[in-house]
Design an enzyme around this catalytic site. Sequence first.
Site, PDB file in Angstrom:
ATOM      1  N   LYS A 176       0.844  -1.194   0.000  1.00 44.77           N
ATOM      2  CA  LYS A 176       0.000   0.000   0.000  1.00 44.77           C
ATOM      3  C   LYS A 176       0.881   1.247   0.000  1.00 44.77           C
ATOM      4  O   LYS A 176       1.753   1.402   0.852  1.00 44.77           O
ATOM      5  CB  LYS A 176      -0.929  -0.016   1.210  1.00 44.77           C
ATOM      6  N   THR A 211      -7.041   2.239   8.743  1.00 43.20           N
ATOM      7  CA  THR A 211      -7.122   2.051   7.292  1.00 43.20           C
ATOM      8  C   THR A 211      -6.561   0.699   6.860  1.00 43.20           C
ATOM      9  O   THR A 211      -7.115   0.045   5.974  1.00 43.20           O
ATOM     10  CB  THR A 211      -6.373   3.174   6.542  1.00 43.20           C
ATOM     11  N   GLY A 212      -5.464   0.280   7.471  1.00 45.52           N
ATOM     12  CA  GLY A 212      -4.865  -1.007   7.092  1.00 45.52           C
ATOM     13  C   GLY A 212      -5.771  -2.179   7.404  1.00 45.52           C
ATOM     14  O   GLY A 212      -5.941  -3.092   6.583  1.00 45.52           O
ATOM     15  N   CYS A 213      -6.371  -2.154   8.599  1.00 48.15           N
ATOM     16  CA  CYS A 213      -7.310  -3.215   8.989  1.00 48.15           C
ATOM     17  C   CYS A 213      -8.489  -3.255   8.025  1.00 48.15           C
ATOM     18  O   CYS A 213      -8.906  -4.330   7.559  1.00 48.15           O
ATOM     19  CB  CYS A 213      -7.826  -2.974  10.401  1.00 48.15           C
TER      20      CYS A 213
END
Length: 265
Positions: A176, A211-213
Amino acid sequence: MSKLNVALTIAGTDPSGGAGIMADLKSFQARGVYGMAVVTSVVAQNTQGVQDICNLDQKILDEQLKSVFSDITPDAIKTGMLAEVETIERVSQYLNTISCPYVLDPVMVATSGDRLISTEAVEALKEKLLPIASIITPNLPEAEVLFGKELKDEAAILEAGKVIQSKYGVKNVVIKGGHLEKEAKDFLFLEDGQVVTFSAERIHTKHTHGTGCTYAAVITAELAKGKSVQEAVGTAKHFITEAIKTAPELGHGNGPVNHVSYKGD
């Protein structure tokens, strides 16, 4: 009513609701799949940071896993915060008994900068879980840990994705690019050798907690529905972009994103 596809998250908590299993379950629901959750760590955190962590006893972790795997078979599984070597080893034992897609979010550091897992756990993650993952979803700092070098530009990211695939035996990798200075560009390295990029406008905001989760959870939900890895990542990119754009601006720090705003795909 038709049977719902099922997604399982194995991760830590967030009482403020923006990250961890709370974000995962919201994302599963938003994408129309039935969500289940096994708690690995109880984390006292909010938009301002992590205040304390209690890693659960291995017995209750094992009983949770046993409860789920003996009753409701997931169509896809996601792991997030796995803080201890013993936790990683126990989770890997269960993952090796099932053939559904497995999304590994290599959670190492919170958005606030707080470190979440030990150095020993990172090594166990590399050895036990990366080789069996269908896809891993590192951000730039996490990819740097796996690659062993700083990722300053696209050329370095393109090299890192290939190295991570070959070094750890990972099928698919999406790095990402939210930490890049220009557009928010993600790089998907597919097991057939293709590299696909997903670009979106850079949204200038501090509200990026979880955001990553959320990104990894949406990929998991889409894989549970039978979508391809490329389709799942594409949907996750659209979802997280809209979620950041419409963030509710809660809390005094890095606020959570909006898990119910995206209706596409």
